[in-house]
Design an enzyme around this catalytic site. Structure first.
Site, PDB file in Angstrom:
ATOM      1  N   ASP A 277       0.713  -1.244  -4.755  1.00 36.84           N
ATOM      2  CA  ASP A 277      -0.524  -0.528  -4.458  1.00 36.84           C
ATOM      3  C   ASP A 277      -1.577  -0.966  -5.466  1.00 36.84           C
ATOM      4  OD1 ASP A 277      -1.019   2.127  -2.549  1.00 36.84           O
ATOM      5  OD2 ASP A 277      -2.482   1.928  -4.165  1.00 36.84           O
TER       6      ASP A 277
ATOM      7  N   PRO B  87       1.689   7.440  -1.731  1.00 34.51           N
ATOM      8  CA  PRO B  87       2.382   8.045  -2.884  1.00 34.51           C
ATOM      9  C   PRO B  87       3.888   7.805  -2.947  1.00 34.51           C
ATOM     10  CG  PRO B  87       2.016   9.715  -1.217  1.00 34.51           C
ATOM     11  CD  PRO B  87       1.422   8.446  -0.670  1.00 34.51           C
ATOM     12  N   GLY B  88       4.420   6.940  -2.091  1.00 37.52           N
ATOM     13  CA  GLY B  88       5.806   6.519  -2.258  1.00 37.52           C
ATOM     14  C   GLY B  88       6.832   7.114  -1.325  1.00 37.52           C
ATOM     15  N   GLY B  89       6.416   7.913  -0.355  1.00 39.51           N
ATOM     16  CA  GLY B  89       7.376   8.545   0.548  1.00 39.51           C
ATOM     17  C   GLY B  89       8.168   7.543   1.365  1.00 39.51           C
TER      18      GLY B  89
ATOM     19  N   CYS C 224       0.863  -1.189   0.000  1.00 42.80           N
ATOM     20  CA  CYS C 224       0.000   0.000   0.000  1.00 42.80           C
ATOM     21  C   CYS C 224       0.896   1.235   0.000  1.00 42.80           C
ATOM     22  CB  CYS C 224      -0.963   0.001   1.171  1.00 42.80           C
ATOM     23  SG  CYS C 224      -1.857  -1.564   1.398  1.00 42.80           S
ATOM     24  N   ALA C 225       1.772   1.310  -1.001  1.00 44.53           N
ATOM     25  CA  ALA C 225       2.929   2.207  -0.990  1.00 44.53           C
ATOM     26  C   ALA C 225       2.645   3.638  -1.412  1.00 44.53           C
ATOM     27  CB  ALA C 225       4.022   1.640  -1.899  1.00 44.53           C
TER      28      ALA C 225
ATOM     29  N   ASP D 214      -3.554  -6.216  -5.879  1.00 39.83           N
ATOM     30  CA  ASP D 214      -4.346  -6.289  -4.652  1.00 39.83           C
ATOM     31  C   ASP D 214      -3.547  -7.052  -3.601  1.00 39.83           C
ATOM     32  OD1 ASP D 214      -6.202  -6.830  -2.627  1.00 39.83           O
ATOM     33  OD2 ASP D 214      -7.863  -7.018  -4.035  1.00 39.83           O
TER      34      ASP D 214
ATOM     35  N   ASP E 255       1.517  -0.452   5.386  1.00 43.08           N
ATOM     36  CA  ASP E 255       0.857   0.818   5.714  1.00 43.08           C
ATOM     37  C   ASP E 255      -0.591   0.673   5.261  1.00 43.08           C
ATOM     38  OD1 ASP E 255       0.215   3.382   6.347  1.00 43.08           O
ATOM     39  OD2 ASP E 255       1.567   4.342   4.929  1.00 43.08           O
TER      40      ASP E 255
ATOM     41  N   CYS F 236      -2.400   5.554   9.572  1.00 44.27           N
ATOM     42  CA  CYS F 236      -2.485   6.959   9.992  1.00 44.27           C
ATOM     43  C   CYS F 236      -3.846   7.197  10.642  1.00 44.27           C
ATOM     44  CB  CYS F 236      -2.234   7.916   8.825  1.00 44.27           C
ATOM     45  SG  CYS F 236      -3.340   7.733   7.423  1.00 44.27           S
TER      46      CYS F 236
END
Length: 426
Positions: free
Chosen positions: A274, A254-256, A251-252, A300, A319, A372
């Protein structure tokens, strides 16, 4: 387009149509001058932050609500009320520009109504402001279902959490360690007259005293620095990746977090997974700016057989998709788009991904479960349930009765985040 009209359109898209602010705002910004982008953002974020107060004031000032095709003009009134009550724009300019917004929205006959509502607010502002915070919805500007979750989970801290959610978020940077260490970049900021401070725990994190355009940051285009909250940067601390390892960022987008791993270690390979193809484009763009390489896969996480290449991973950063209740200060629309039943559905999805990812982890490998969110169902309860059904899972760094670490919004000026570290026993 008139900025106030654009703001009314954004509020209409979010509140009435259920679209996210992160989608509606960039679309609206395309219709106005670049120099007005920050103003539009401030109005939209602020109006959504204090939506129940603005709604209660509008209800007091209007004989009957605007419905149907006139709903966008209702939101235009909210835009005007926010400016008058919360911004330093001169009152005559706020009223005048908002009234002109009706013309831009092709409702010239409503200009008189909008003008009258805003003028009446000016005359009765103190009494109306006091009325707007006389009930819980206006006082705390959170939906009742979320307020109850916070009160039950954090009986001594919920008011602090609510206050943090209603504040503007600071701008955190992640220094690219491959280019500079943090102290060196801090000096570059100082040379550019940008005030900043270090974080005590996130080793690459710097907080700016005031947000700024990323293009004014030294070396941004060259990949010297990225924007990322300090709480998100702590994922590296908990994952503790090593050189030569095979690592999955699940679930990467936006890649930060993917980029942070690559900036710090020479992994054999980092896979960024993702299920959202559009969001994966952000991963690719971010990696390109930073001159980093990862294997980016659209798939998935619940169905690894569709994308897995047969070799288990040394480390997995999960994440998980979540309610994002820890980042409300950055995304105030979450308060009005999310529903209580979403938490249960998300917890089920998290559970399915958790089990699927565990099977892809090598014996002796480490999985970091992260969200988060600040709801127990998605965090502590999720990890407890996983430990109960997974004998080979060993919790690291915390007790089974209260697994993981919950960072609350505003703690060291960070976003709300949750981390739990699990090792797969051989």
């Amino acid at each position: 387009m008139n900025v106030r009209a654009a703001a009314a359109n954004v509020l209409y898209q979010v509140v009435d149509r259920g679209n996210s602010l992160s989608t509606a705002l960039p679309e609206a910004q395309q219709s106005i001058r670049p120099r007005d982008h920050a103003l539009l953002q401030e109005i939209c974020y602020g109006a959504l932050r204090y939506l129940p107060r603005l709604e209660s004031i509008a209800g007091k000032l209007m004989d009957k609500p605007l419905k149907g095709k006139q709903r966008v003009f209702h939101h235009l009134i909210l835009v005007g009320l926010y400016q008058l009550g919360h911004m330093r724009i001169p009152a005559h300019a706020a009223v005048g520009e908002t009234v002109e917004g009706a013309q831009a929205l092709k409702g010239p006959r409503l200009r008189g109504l909008i003008n009258a509502v805003l003028r009446n607010y000016q005359r009765e502002q103190q009494a109306l402001d006091e009325f707007s915070v006389s009930h819980n919805a206006g006082k705390y500007v959170h939906p009742s279902w979320l307020l109850k979750i916070l009160q039950d989970a954090y009986p001594e801290q919920w008011q602090t959490i609510v206050e943090a959610n209603n504040n503007k978020a600071p701008m955190w940077l992640r220094v690219n360690h491959a280019h500079h260490d943090r102290d060196e970049y801090l000096q570059l900021l100082k040379n550019a007259n940008i005030d900043s401070t270090l974080h005590s725990e996130a080793m690459d994190a710097i907080k700016l005293a005031a947000p700024c355009d990323v293009h004014s940051l030294p070396g941004f285009e060259q990949g010297w620095v990225s924007v990322q909250d300090a709480a998100a940067q702590l994922s590296f601390n908990y994952l503790q990746p090593k050189d030569g390892e095979l690592i999955l960022d699940c679930c990467a987008a936006p890649g930060g977090k993917t980029a942070h791993i690559l900036e710090r270690v020479s992994a054999r390979e980092v896979v960024a997974l993702d299920c959202d193809e559009q969001r994966l484009k952000r991963v690719t763009e971010n990696l390109k700016r930073l001159n980093l390489q990862a294997k980016v896969i659209c798939g998935d996480a619940r169905n690894p057989e569709q994308w897995w290449q047969g070799e288990q991973f040394d480390r997995i950063l999960l994440d998980a998709p979540c309610s994002a209740t820890g980042v409300i200060r950055r995304h105030p629309d979450i308060k009005w788009l999310r529903r209580a039943e979403d938490i249960t559905a998300l917890a089920q999805l998290q559970s399915e991904i958790f089990d699927a990812m565990w099977a892809q982890l090598k014996p002796g490998g480490t999985l970091v479960y992260a969200t988060c969110s600040i709801t127990p169902m998605e965090n502590v309860e999720q990890v407890k349930a996983f430990l109960a059904r997974t004998p080979a899972a060993q919790l690291v760094g915390s007790e089974r009765e209260n697994p993981g670490r919950q960072i609350l919004p505003g703690e060291e000026d960070m976003d709300g985040f949750y981390y739990a570290v699990l090792v797969k026993q051989a």
